[in-house]
Design an enzyme around this catalytic site. Structure first.
Site, mmCIF file in Angstrom:
data_model
loop_
_atom_site.group_PDB
_atom_site.id
_atom_site.type_symbol
_atom_site.label_atom_id
_atom_site.label_comp_id
_atom_site.label_asym_id
_atom_site.label_seq_id
_atom_site.Cartn_x
_atom_site.Cartn_y
_atom_site.Cartn_z
ATOM 1 N N ASP A 199 -13.754 3.281 6.323
ATOM 2 C CA ASP A 199 -13.163 3.436 7.526
ATOM 3 C C ASP A 199 -12.067 4.631 7.516
ATOM 4 O OD1 ASP A 199 -11.147 2.380 5.918
ATOM 5 O OD2 ASP A 199 -10.902 0.631 7.084
ATOM 6 N N GLU B 28 -19.820 -1.311 3.664
ATOM 7 C CA GLU B 28 -18.736 -2.037 3.962
ATOM 8 C C GLU B 28 -18.495 -2.006 5.644
ATOM 9 O OE1 GLU B 28 -14.130 -1.186 3.604
ATOM 10 O OE2 GLU B 28 -14.736 -2.585 1.655
ATOM 11 N N GLU C 60 -8.017 3.501 11.101
ATOM 12 C CA GLU C 60 -9.253 2.741 10.495
ATOM 13 C C GLU C 60 -10.070 2.204 11.609
ATOM 14 O OE1 GLU C 60 -6.094 2.601 9.133
ATOM 15 O OE2 GLU C 60 -6.309 3.990 7.527
ATOM 16 N N HIS D 96 1.153 1.278 1.713
ATOM 17 C CA HIS D 96 0.691 2.546 1.922
ATOM 18 C C HIS D 96 0.359 2.835 3.390
ATOM 19 C CE1 HIS D 96 -3.698 2.545 2.349
ATOM 20 N NE2 HIS D 96 -3.671 1.673 1.533
ATOM 21 N N ARG E 234 -0.486 3.729 7.310
ATOM 22 C CA ARG E 234 0.183 4.453 8.344
ATOM 23 C C ARG E 234 0.812 3.799 9.248
ATOM 24 N NH1 ARG E 234 -2.960 8.691 7.578
ATOM 25 N NH2 ARG E 234 -2.356 10.643 8.484
ATOM 26 N N HIS F 34 2.029 4.979 -3.947
ATOM 27 C CA HIS F 34 1.026 5.963 -3.290
ATOM 28 C C HIS F 34 1.413 7.378 -3.112
ATOM 29 C CE1 HIS F 34 -1.838 7.587 -0.393
ATOM 30 N NE2 HIS F 34 -2.536 6.599 -0.415
HETATM 31 C C1 UD1 Z 1 -6.149 7.429 3.305
HETATM 32 C C2 UD1 Z 1 -7.165 6.651 4.320
HETATM 33 C C3 UD1 Z 1 -6.726 5.224 4.588
HETATM 34 C C4 UD1 Z 1 -6.742 4.433 3.176
HETATM 35 C C5 UD1 Z 1 -5.917 5.375 2.243
HETATM 36 C C6 UD1 Z 1 -6.070 4.783 0.806
HETATM 37 C C7 UD1 Z 1 -7.330 8.012 6.627
HETATM 38 C C8 UD1 Z 1 -6.838 8.581 7.883
HETATM 39 N N1 UD1 Z 1 -6.483 7.299 5.700
HETATM 40 O O1 UD1 Z 1 -4.621 6.973 3.858
HETATM 41 O O2 UD1 Z 1 -7.731 4.565 5.247
HETATM 42 O O3 UD1 Z 1 -6.518 3.256 3.275
HETATM 43 O O4 UD1 Z 1 -6.275 6.683 2.120
HETATM 44 O O5 UD1 Z 1 -5.230 5.052 -0.125
HETATM 45 O O6 UD1 Z 1 -8.694 8.311 6.372
HETATM 46 N N2 UD1 Z 1 -1.712 12.569 -1.370
HETATM 47 C C9 UD1 Z 1 -1.737 13.479 -2.623
HETATM 48 N N3 UD1 Z 1 -2.584 13.126 -3.303
HETATM 49 C C10 UD1 Z 1 -3.490 12.310 -3.379
HETATM 50 C C11 UD1 Z 1 -3.676 11.541 -2.071
HETATM 51 C C12 UD1 Z 1 -2.733 11.807 -1.415
HETATM 52 O O7 UD1 Z 1 -0.686 14.050 -2.682
HETATM 53 O O8 UD1 Z 1 -4.514 12.036 -4.398
HETATM 54 C C13 UD1 Z 1 -0.686 12.903 -0.476
HETATM 55 C C14 UD1 Z 1 -1.093 14.249 0.455
HETATM 56 O O9 UD1 Z 1 0.268 14.626 0.700
HETATM 57 C C15 UD1 Z 1 -1.819 13.845 1.646
HETATM 58 C C16 UD1 Z 1 -1.438 12.433 2.001
HETATM 59 O O10 UD1 Z 1 -1.134 11.922 0.741
HETATM 60 O O11 UD1 Z 1 -1.510 14.671 2.754
HETATM 61 C C17 UD1 Z 1 -1.775 11.630 3.016
HETATM 62 O O12 UD1 Z 1 -3.325 11.520 2.538
HETATM 63 P P1 UD1 Z 1 -4.413 10.806 3.575
HETATM 64 O O13 UD1 Z 1 -5.517 10.433 2.951
HETATM 65 O O14 UD1 Z 1 -4.250 11.799 4.961
HETATM 66 O O15 UD1 Z 1 -3.751 9.633 3.949
HETATM 67 P P2 UD1 Z 1 -3.585 8.211 3.209
HETATM 68 O O16 UD1 Z 1 -2.366 7.599 3.723
HETATM 69 O O17 UD1 Z 1 -3.729 8.335 1.771
HETATM 70 N N1 UDP Z 2 -5.658 0.868 -6.910
HETATM 71 C C1 UDP Z 2 -5.494 1.838 -8.110
HETATM 72 N N2 UDP Z 2 -4.346 2.059 -8.509
HETATM 73 C C2 UDP Z 2 -3.366 1.877 -8.066
HETATM 74 C C3 UDP Z 2 -3.327 0.935 -6.980
HETATM 75 C C4 UDP Z 2 -4.515 0.474 -6.261
HETATM 76 O O1 UDP Z 2 -6.505 1.942 -8.620
HETATM 77 O O2 UDP Z 2 -2.173 2.207 -8.556
HETATM 78 C C5 UDP Z 2 -7.069 0.311 -6.453
HETATM 79 C C6 UDP Z 2 -7.040 -1.092 -6.087
HETATM 80 O O3 UDP Z 2 -7.480 -1.714 -7.187
HETATM 81 C C7 UDP Z 2 -8.074 -0.964 -4.924
HETATM 82 C C8 UDP Z 2 -7.666 0.375 -4.366
HETATM 83 O O4 UDP Z 2 -7.295 1.188 -5.209
HETATM 84 O O5 UDP Z 2 -9.453 -0.999 -5.301
HETATM 85 C C9 UDP Z 2 -7.246 0.242 -2.993
HETATM 86 O O6 UDP Z 2 -6.889 1.583 -2.546
HETATM 87 P P1 UDP Z 2 -5.806 1.730 -1.494
HETATM 88 O O7 UDP Z 2 -4.797 0.603 -1.434
HETATM 89 O O8 UDP Z 2 -5.139 3.053 -1.496
HETATM 90 O O9 UDP Z 2 -6.426 1.664 -0.185
HETATM 91 P P2 UDP Z 2 -6.965 0.621 0.802
HETATM 92 O O10 UDP Z 2 -8.021 -0.277 0.067
HETATM 93 O O11 UDP Z 2 -6.177 0.156 1.530
HETATM 94 O O12 UDP Z 2 -7.995 1.397 1.865
#
Ligand code: UD1
Ligand code: UDP
Length: 373
Positions: free
Chosen positions: A98, A120, A134, A201, A203, A234
């Protein structure tokens, strides 16, 4: 023999964890040429998973930007994935879950009239804005996809309610349990510690809810002198600002960078209690018999709540604090929740998905049982 081309697209940590065992399964089938394209919507958190599962994507769009917004990210996925699809001409595109990557990759495939398989599929809340974005991403992806891999019976029923063809829905279990079993079997027995594992984490939890979560965590360590909190934070700067601002100084709260998947699995197994707003962690915690308190007002994963190992506690400081404190004070309440079960899968989701893909692409397969907990 010309091989059928299946192109898997993913971009974030959870998609990578849940697609990795499927990519490995696809690679074993002689009829299939499996190609991986990552958007790298996440960078470091994606690479952690690719390294662990030893996956080298054929295409890496390297899209992540700091503090990326939804419209720009959506646009970048659409415009930069399209040439990859045009070049590879896959027979099927697989997406997961999602995220923005999921929804935009599905749309890119649709514009080229390439069928999409959704892994999923069928998770739903009754609220279009929660989780945001999502919930809408998964509804839109369901409309585009031609194959729907529902992790559970509940997810299948949601898809049927949306009017999707029952012949195209397969109840496979969640691939996260495949990833979890593969990872956990390589780990030593975990020590049991009085640790509360915390992740947050989402939004819709940015701002006040995240502050409430942090204040509740602070109250918990202050009330319980033997309790430690482990919080892999995160990499999103919006999350980090709040978390480090409120929890940065307490000696029994350990704020660390995101853990690699294997150490995180070990942290779940070692912990006493898990507090999270994560989707994946809600599915994994019950496998280890760890009570999971979900820091959200709604969830698309009702199965473990119905089974009694997960509780939806909301986003108010007092509710979070008192729900966790009750489990720390009352062994009976704790024991009632601490029962290992796998309502989300049995570790065989990936072979089931590949089986359905081969059938869809005109390669009849012997009958296979679907997932039933
Ligand atoms: C995204 C997904 C969310 C998912 C989450 C898992 C969308 C809109 N959101 O949210 O559904 O639950 O990932 O973790 O698709 N960043 C880094 N390094 C990384 C990852 C993220 O620096 O490896 C920072 C960057 O500044 C980036 C920000 O996090 O712009 C947000 O990343 P983004 O993928 O847009 O949103 P998440 O909150 O991570
Ligand atoms: N996870 C990980 N390292 C961490 C925190 C979470 O590998 O420090 C794994 C966790 O076991 C799960 C996945 O990341 O499988 C969940 O990711 P996240 O919470 O970012 O996203 P969501 O599932 O909410 O979309």
């Amino acid at each position: 023999m010309k091989k059928t081309v299946v192109l898997s697209v993913f971009g974030t940590r959870p998609e990578a964890i849940k697609m990795a065992p499927l990519v490995l399964e696809l690679a074993q089938r002689k009829e299939i040429r499996s190609i991986v394209a990552v958007t790298a919507q996440h960078r470091e958190m994606l690479d952690q998973v690719l390294d662990l599962f030893d996956i080298s994507p054929e295409h890496d769009l390297n899209l992540m930007q700091q503090r990326q917004g939804l419209p720009e990210l959506t646009g970048r996925v659409l415009s930069q994935l399209t040439p990859v699809l045009e070049k590879e001409k896959p027979d099927l595109v697989l997406v997961h879950g999602d995220t923005t990557t999921t929804m935009a990759a599905s749309l890119a495939a649709f514009y080229l009239k390439i069928p999409v398989g959704h892994v999923e599929a069928g998770l739903r809340t009754p609220e279009r804005y929660n989780p945001f974005p999502e919930e809408m991403n998964r509804r839109l992806t369901s409309q585009i996809a031609e194959l729907h891999f529902a992790p559970t019976q509940t997810a299948r029923e949601n898809l049927l309610r949306n009017g999707l063809e029952k012949e195209r829905i397969f109840v496979t279990g969640n691939t996260v349990i495949d990833a979890l079993f593969k990872t956990a079997e390589k780990l030593p027995p975990p020590p049991q510690e009085k640790i509360l594992l915390l992740t947050a984490h989402r939004r819709e939890n940015w701002g006040e809810p995240m502050q409430n979560i942090c204040r509740a965590a602070l109250r918990l360590v202050e009330r319980n002198q033997d309790l430690k909190i482990l919080f892999p934070v995160h990499l999103n700067p919006v999350v980090r600002e709040t978390v480090f601002g409120i929890l940065g100084k307490h000696p029994r709260i350990q704020l660390i960078d995101p853990l690699d998947y294997a150490p995180f699995v070990q942290a779940m197994r070692s912990s006493h209690l898990i507090l999270t707003d994560s989707g994946g962690v809600q599915e994994e915690g019950p496998s280890f018999g760890k009570p999971v308190l979900v820091l959200r007002t709604t969830t698309e994963r009702p199965e473990a709540i119905d089974a009694g190992t997960v509780q939806l506690v909301g986003i108010e400081e007092e509710d979070i604090f008192s729900s966790a404190q009750r489990l720390l004070d009352d062994p009976k309440a704790y024991e009632k929740m601490a029962r290992a079960m796998n309502p989300y899968g049995d570790g065989k989701a990936c072979p089931r998905i590949v089986h359905a893909i081969l059938e869809f692409l005109g390669m009849p397969q012997p009958a296979l049982d679907m997932f039933s907990p």
